[in-house]
Design a protein around this motif. Structure first.
Motif, PDB file in Angstrom:
ATOM      1  N   ALA A  22       0.861  -1.252   0.121  1.00 25.67           N
ATOM      2  CA  ALA A  22       0.061   0.060   0.093  1.00 25.67           C
ATOM      3  C   ALA A  22       1.000   1.274  -0.034  1.00 25.67           C
ATOM      4  O   ALA A  22       2.035   1.239   0.546  1.00 25.67           O
ATOM      5  CB  ALA A  22      -0.982  -0.030   1.171  1.00 25.67           C
ATOM      6  N   ASP A  23       0.442   2.308  -0.558  1.00 28.64           N
ATOM      7  CA  ASP A  23       1.220   3.585  -0.756  1.00 28.64           C
ATOM      8  C   ASP A  23       0.974   4.547   0.364  1.00 28.64           C
ATOM      9  O   ASP A  23       1.555   5.527   0.414  1.00 28.64           O
ATOM     10  CB  ASP A  23       0.947   4.329  -2.235  1.00 28.64           C
ATOM     11  N   LYS A  24       0.161   4.201   1.205  1.00 25.72           N
ATOM     12  CA  LYS A  24      -0.005   4.983   2.521  1.00 25.72           C
ATOM     13  C   LYS A  24       0.437   4.166   3.815  1.00 25.72           C
ATOM     14  O   LYS A  24       0.119   3.010   4.009  1.00 25.72           O
ATOM     15  CB  LYS A  24      -1.353   5.265   2.634  1.00 25.72           C
ATOM     16  N   ASN A  25       1.100   5.264   4.648  1.00 26.04           N
ATOM     17  CA  ASN A  25       1.792   4.589   5.747  1.00 26.04           C
ATOM     18  C   ASN A  25       0.659   4.053   7.132  1.00 26.04           C
ATOM     19  O   ASN A  25       0.750   3.383   7.772  1.00 26.04           O
ATOM     20  CB  ASN A  25       2.784   5.605   6.875  1.00 26.04           C
ATOM     21  N   ILE A  69      -3.266   0.130  -3.820  1.00 22.44           N
ATOM     22  CA  ILE A  69      -2.532  -1.421  -3.412  1.00 22.44           C
ATOM     23  C   ILE A  69      -1.973  -1.815  -4.655  1.00 22.44           C
ATOM     24  O   ILE A  69      -2.762  -2.095  -5.597  1.00 22.44           O
ATOM     25  CB  ILE A  69      -3.556  -2.142  -2.677  1.00 22.44           C
ATOM     26  N   LYS A  70      -0.715  -2.198  -4.809  1.00 22.52           N
ATOM     27  CA  LYS A  70      -0.042  -2.804  -5.899  1.00 22.52           C
ATOM     28  C   LYS A  70       0.274  -4.352  -5.636  1.00 22.52           C
ATOM     29  O   LYS A  70       0.965  -4.450  -4.601  1.00 22.52           O
ATOM     30  CB  LYS A  70       1.177  -2.016  -6.230  1.00 22.52           C
ATOM     31  N   PHE A  71       0.099  -5.168  -6.421  1.00 20.75           N
ATOM     32  CA  PHE A  71       0.044  -6.546  -6.153  1.00 20.75           C
ATOM     33  C   PHE A  71       1.455  -7.097  -7.155  1.00 20.75           C
ATOM     34  O   PHE A  71       1.638  -6.639  -8.022  1.00 20.75           O
ATOM     35  CB  PHE A  71      -1.130  -7.465  -6.602  1.00 20.75           C
ATOM     36  N   THR A  78     -19.801  -8.708  -1.722  1.00 18.19           N
ATOM     37  CA  THR A  78     -20.750  -7.351  -1.733  1.00 18.19           C
ATOM     38  C   THR A  78     -20.714  -6.988  -3.418  1.00 18.19           C
ATOM     39  O   THR A  78     -20.164  -7.825  -4.195  1.00 18.19           O
ATOM     40  CB  THR A  78     -20.102  -6.491  -0.821  1.00 18.19           C
ATOM     41  N   ALA A  79     -21.439  -5.956  -3.691  1.00 17.45           N
ATOM     42  CA  ALA A  79     -21.519  -5.438  -4.924  1.00 17.45           C
ATOM     43  C   ALA A  79     -20.268  -4.795  -5.477  1.00 17.45           C
ATOM     44  O   ALA A  79     -20.247  -4.705  -6.609  1.00 17.45           O
ATOM     45  CB  ALA A  79     -22.674  -4.302  -5.093  1.00 17.45           C
ATOM     46  N   LYS A  80     -19.521  -4.522  -4.492  1.00 14.10           N
ATOM     47  CA  LYS A  80     -18.236  -3.712  -4.760  1.00 14.10           C
ATOM     48  C   LYS A  80     -17.052  -4.733  -5.604  1.00 14.10           C
ATOM     49  O   LYS A  80     -16.781  -5.681  -4.970  1.00 14.10           O
ATOM     50  CB  LYS A  80     -17.459  -3.225  -3.816  1.00 14.10           C
ATOM     51  N   VAL A  81     -16.626  -4.352  -7.146  1.00 20.16           N
ATOM     52  CA  VAL A  81     -15.634  -4.904  -7.781  1.00 20.16           C
ATOM     53  C   VAL A  81     -14.758  -3.999  -7.984  1.00 20.16           C
ATOM     54  O   VAL A  81     -15.030  -2.728  -8.848  1.00 20.16           O
ATOM     55  CB  VAL A  81     -16.437  -5.771  -9.006  1.00 20.16           C
ATOM     56  N   TYR A  82     -13.495  -4.097  -7.645  1.00 18.96           N
ATOM     57  CA  TYR A  82     -12.557  -3.353  -8.009  1.00 18.96           C
ATOM     58  C   TYR A  82     -11.936  -3.044  -9.427  1.00 18.96           C
ATOM     59  O   TYR A  82     -11.755  -4.187 -10.046  1.00 18.96           O
ATOM     60  CB  TYR A  82     -11.359  -3.315  -7.186  1.00 18.96           C
ATOM     61  N   GLU A  83     -11.533  -1.982 -10.194  1.00 21.14           N
ATOM     62  CA  GLU A  83     -11.000  -1.786 -11.158  1.00 21.14           C
ATOM     63  C   GLU A  83      -9.537  -1.886 -11.096  1.00 21.14           C
ATOM     64  O   GLU A  83      -8.887  -1.236 -10.266  1.00 21.14           O
ATOM     65  CB  GLU A  83     -11.394  -0.478 -11.739  1.00 21.14           C
ATOM     66  N   ILE A  84      -8.968  -2.737 -11.953  1.00 24.56           N
ATOM     67  CA  ILE A  84      -7.576  -3.114 -11.730  1.00 24.56           C
ATOM     68  C   ILE A  84      -6.834  -2.367 -13.150  1.00 24.56           C
ATOM     69  O   ILE A  84      -6.972  -2.612 -14.096  1.00 24.56           O
ATOM     70  CB  ILE A  84      -7.188  -4.526 -11.845  1.00 24.56           C
ATOM     71  N   ARG A  85      -5.882  -1.462 -12.483  1.00 23.27           N
ATOM     72  CA  ARG A  85      -5.008  -0.873 -13.627  1.00 23.27           C
ATOM     73  C   ARG A  85      -3.613  -1.234 -13.167  1.00 23.27           C
ATOM     74  O   ARG A  85      -3.031  -0.807 -12.226  1.00 23.27           O
ATOM     75  CB  ARG A  85      -5.307   0.545 -13.802  1.00 23.27           C
ATOM     76  N   GLU A  86      -2.747  -1.645 -14.062  1.00 26.10           N
ATOM     77  CA  GLU A  86      -1.317  -2.012 -13.974  1.00 26.10           C
ATOM     78  C   GLU A  86      -1.104  -2.742 -12.564  1.00 26.10           C
ATOM     79  O   GLU A  86      -0.197  -2.575 -11.734  1.00 26.10           O
ATOM     80  CB  GLU A  86      -0.774  -0.800 -14.101  1.00 26.10           C
ATOM     81  N   ASN A  87      -2.023  -3.693 -12.510  1.00 21.89           N
ATOM     82  CA  ASN A  87      -1.954  -4.648 -11.059  1.00 21.89           C
ATOM     83  C   ASN A  87      -2.153  -3.897  -9.875  1.00 21.89           C
ATOM     84  O   ASN A  87      -1.713  -4.279  -8.827  1.00 21.89           O
ATOM     85  CB  ASN A  87      -0.852  -5.495 -11.068  1.00 21.89           C
ATOM     86  N   THR A  88      -3.117  -2.839 -10.034  1.00 23.35           N
ATOM     87  CA  THR A  88      -3.022  -1.777  -8.822  1.00 23.35           C
ATOM     88  C   THR A  88      -4.747  -1.525  -8.746  1.00 23.35           C
ATOM     89  O   THR A  88      -5.387  -1.514  -9.726  1.00 23.35           O
ATOM     90  CB  THR A  88      -2.158  -0.427  -8.862  1.00 23.35           C
TER      91      THR A  88
END
Length: 93
Positions: free
Chosen positions: A10-13, A45-47, A64-74
């Motif tokens: 994740a990019d946030k501390n 969040i990058k995988f 749930t109804a939420k499906v994440y959009e994946i861009r460049e494995n993120t």
């Protein structure tokens, strides 16, 4: 040579990625993400492996109804203060 590998980062501390495990009813992976500093945040969040799909599930791993959009494995995840989000991750291996 030494090589580094991160399953996810994740990019946030103030965001912790934890509880990585195999899903109970599929070959997917479950990962819990939480905000730990009492602040709203929008984190990327990058995988480290190719991801096919990611969706939000409840603690019982029901979708749930939420499906994440994946861009460049993120993916982008918005978290409220102290919110825990459970993700069901299907890899494209």
């Amino acid at each position: 040579p030494d090589e580094e590998f991160s399953f996810a980062i994740a990019d946030k501390n103030n965001v912790t990625l934890e509880t990585v495990k195999k899903a109970e009813r599929s070959d997917c992976i479950v990962m819990r993400v939480f905000e730990h500093s009492n602040a709203r945040c929008n984190t990327q969040i990058k995988f480290g492996l190719p991801v096919k799909s990611i969706r939000k599930v409840n603690l019982m791993e029901e979708p749930t109804a939420k499906v994440y959009e994946i861009r460049e494995n993120t993916i982008q995840v918005e978290l409220k203060p102290f919110e825990i989000e459970t993700l069901l991750i299907e890899f494209d291996l």
